[in-house]
Motif scaffolding. Sequence first.
Motif, PDB file in Angstrom:
ATOM      1  N   HIS B 221       0.987  -1.320  -0.089  1.00 14.56           N
ATOM      2  CA  HIS B 221      -0.031  -0.093  -0.133  1.00 14.56           C
ATOM      3  C   HIS B 221       0.814   1.217  -0.086  1.00 14.56           C
ATOM      4  O   HIS B 221       0.466   2.216  -0.609  1.00 14.56           O
ATOM      5  CB  HIS B 221      -0.983  -0.069   1.187  1.00 14.56           C
ATOM      6  N   ALA B 223       3.840   1.406  -1.141  1.00 12.10           N
ATOM      7  CA  ALA B 223       4.430   1.896  -2.447  1.00 12.10           C
ATOM      8  C   ALA B 223       3.510   2.209  -3.570  1.00 12.10           C
ATOM      9  O   ALA B 223       3.643   3.126  -4.317  1.00 12.10           O
ATOM     10  CB  ALA B 223       5.321   0.475  -3.133  1.00 12.10           C
ATOM     11  N   SER B 224       2.298   1.744  -3.495  1.00 13.80           N
ATOM     12  CA  SER B 224       1.127   1.800  -4.529  1.00 13.80           C
ATOM     13  C   SER B 224       0.758   3.250  -4.374  1.00 13.80           C
ATOM     14  O   SER B 224       0.530   3.997  -5.263  1.00 13.80           O
ATOM     15  CB  SER B 224      -0.038   0.904  -4.252  1.00 13.80           C
ATOM     16  N   ILE B 226       2.069   6.024  -2.930  1.00 13.68           N
ATOM     17  CA  ILE B 226       3.177   6.695  -3.475  1.00 13.68           C
ATOM     18  C   ILE B 226       3.118   6.821  -4.962  1.00 13.68           C
ATOM     19  O   ILE B 226       3.074   7.933  -5.807  1.00 13.68           O
ATOM     20  CB  ILE B 226       4.568   6.613  -2.886  1.00 13.68           C
ATOM     21  N   ALA B 227       3.179   5.539  -5.571  1.00 10.44           N
ATOM     22  CA  ALA B 227       3.680   5.453  -7.131  1.00 10.44           C
ATOM     23  C   ALA B 227       2.445   6.217  -7.892  1.00 10.44           C
ATOM     24  O   ALA B 227       2.674   6.930  -8.668  1.00 10.44           O
ATOM     25  CB  ALA B 227       3.761   3.932  -7.593  1.00 10.44           C
ATOM     26  N   HIS B 228       1.333   6.032  -7.318  1.00 10.88           N
ATOM     27  CA  HIS B 228       0.037   6.494  -8.182  1.00 10.88           C
ATOM     28  C   HIS B 228      -0.270   7.890  -8.052  1.00 10.88           C
ATOM     29  O   HIS B 228      -1.054   8.575  -8.599  1.00 10.88           O
ATOM     30  CB  HIS B 228      -1.192   5.674  -7.969  1.00 10.88           C
ATOM     31  N   LEU B 270       5.302  12.281 -10.323  1.00  4.34           N
ATOM     32  CA  LEU B 270       5.750  12.638  -9.041  1.00  4.34           C
ATOM     33  C   LEU B 270       6.821  13.463  -9.152  1.00  4.34           C
ATOM     34  O   LEU B 270       7.481  13.641 -10.203  1.00  4.34           O
ATOM     35  CB  LEU B 270       6.487  11.190  -8.604  1.00  4.34           C
ATOM     36  N   PRO B 274      10.246   8.474  -3.047  1.00  8.23           N
ATOM     37  CA  PRO B 274       9.341   7.800  -2.417  1.00  8.23           C
ATOM     38  C   PRO B 274       9.626   8.105  -1.027  1.00  8.23           C
ATOM     39  O   PRO B 274       8.613   8.474  -0.004  1.00  8.23           O
ATOM     40  CB  PRO B 274       9.567   6.422  -2.806  1.00  8.23           C
TER      41      PRO B 274
END
Lengths: 371, 371
Positions: B221, B223-224, B226-228, B270, B274
């Motif tokens: 969660h 990672a996701s 942040i990435a999105h 971004l 991260p």
Amino acid sequence: MIDCDVHNDWASAQELMPFIDPNFRDYLERGELPGPTGAFPHAHRPWLHPEGFMLTDLTDDGHPGANFEVMREELLDRYNVDYVILTGEEAIEVSTLGNPYFATALASAYNNWMIETWLPKDHRLKGSIIIAPQDPEGAAAEIRRLGDHPDLVQVLMSSGSYRPYGDPQYHPIWEAAAEVGLPIAAHLGGQGGLNYNPIGCGPTTFFWETHALLCETGMAHVASLIAHGVFEKWPTLKFVLIECGVAWLAPILWRLDADYKALRKETPWLKRLPSEYARDHIRLSTQPLEQPKKRDHLWHILEAIDGRHTLLYASDYPHWDFDDPTQIKLPKEWHDDVFDGNARKLYTRLPEKVNGQQKPVNGSPDSSSTA
Amino acid sequence: MIDCDVHNDWASAQELMPFIDPNFRDYLERGELPGPTGAFPHAHRPWLHPEGFMLTDLTDDGHPGANFEVMREELLDRYNVDYVILTGEEAIEVSTLGNPYFATALASAYNNWMIETWLPKDHRLKGSIIIAPQDPEGAAAEIRRLGDHPDLVQVLMSSGSYRPYGDPQYHPIWEAAAEVGLPIAAHLGGQGGLNYNPIGCGPTTFFWETHALLCETGMAHVASLIAHGVFEKWPTLKFVLIECGVAWLAPILWRLDADYKALRKETPWLKRLPSEYARDHIRLSTQPLEQPKKRDHLWHILEAIDGRHTLLYASDYPHWDFDDPTQIKLPKEWHDDVFDGNARKLYTRLPEKVNGQQKPVNGSPDSSSTA
């Protein structure tokens, strides 16, 4: 008459190039595809590498790993490497196939091809027996068929799997490996197909997000092998995690130790803490070595798993995230062990060092000062 | 006539007690069951807690969390707690139901029941709006329905999920949370049913093995989200991971930073690393706090995520692995922040501290000396 289903096709998916959003052209041009250039991306796994996996400056054909002359020049000679452990490229992906018999046949074909066409190229090349873990009996037979070959130093499969590797269905494989005296290794890969989504809470989206999380497969195998008592059953067995990262092991072992202490009744066959089994039986290859802003943060966490004696240097040649041995940032006093000694202790078929001397790595490793 | 399918039944699965291997009796007697005593274990998730989840010495009925008098005495008064954030018990498991409308109806029922029967009991009780993430529109409506209640301090769902929470399908939920100004929290749980296997490489076996690995959902969660670009889209949003452990965050962020640097083209929205998004937007509850042999190993790894300002004390009362606040081993100079200040900054509906003074926690916390 109306025909309601007629397939219009392209000769190559490259024809889409002028029509796709420019931000995504690289995915088609250089990125990961389920076949040669011109293949249409379908999600053999949900996330595709937008640039492809290979170092693109080594060869023009996109297959640097298939060119031994380049490997000798750019890796073996350049860095003065004593031995390299070959791990194949796509071959570990046999673990994703639903047909276990075909999977073992492909693994066996790789092993034969590697023995016949690679090992004779150079005495510094050592091989791995690739197996299809979803076919435990076939995998065990393959290990026994090749297990006395002096240049094969480990059994290898993907970290992606249908169940964590402690599960009893895999025990015939560990039995065979222990019998022939070879360590087992799981290399990052083998996602998709038969195997479970490798990351908690379902399919991820981006390659960078996913790649960082693929270490979760390594965590699960470590926990499972220990919990099922694999190292009690085969006390000589070693298990190597390749390309799964290293810094997460201490936090996971802290959690495993605490939970084991509370609920060890579930696994009465265990005699020691999970972290104690890990210290003796788990080895980790360094690539990709984590690079925190403060080097000390990494070194402390590696000290907690006795990194000096559990890490194995690996470059991941010729992949995009290759780790140059001269750039590895580890305490200087660990270098002999991590770059050489630990691998020789693990891969017992490698010859002893002459004079017990560590040859210097070419280049100027100067990584003992703190960042 | 031969009837080939006639069901013989027990009145209660307890009738199996004299017939089961004694090693497994506790699983039936006190362990996790899909219903009251006498239910037959079926794998609503593959692994069952052999002893059940509750502290058994608090009440005789196995439901200490349902007894506020005991909670007041054993938690609120005993440890001199200013506020507790209620997180429910089974309610977050609505995330496992395939029927999204029923799931939201159940979440809504919990919220109404909690507001009507719990919040009036004591001014120190603060509530969470539980939602069913598989029903984003329903969840967003629920957040807007209750979002201005002064005693509801966060939106809560399970860490088990159908996709990692950065996925666009969930964005209506984050939109609503940002609109009403509440942080989002994901609490360990919600495995089985609709949700993906929470651990890389497929179903695990034992509870202790599994519990240690469930942190993998938290990793995905973080990672996701942040990435999105969730934190670019809603710059005020905070995301809390409850009961997922804390020590793994630094290693995962090191991996995410490295992979993002190499492949940031995948996520052009971004603007920062991260780890920088994590520092500002991710908070972690402490329980179960890792307990390495050398306390320094934990403290170093927590320093790498600025643990002093990102950790929130939590007890997990009344669960089996409750963390007593007087036994938490963290640097003494972090205590004011971790036990009080960080939560007040995050949960902005909590009243300001009187005189800006931290009340002493009852008991004798003396955890600043190294082990």
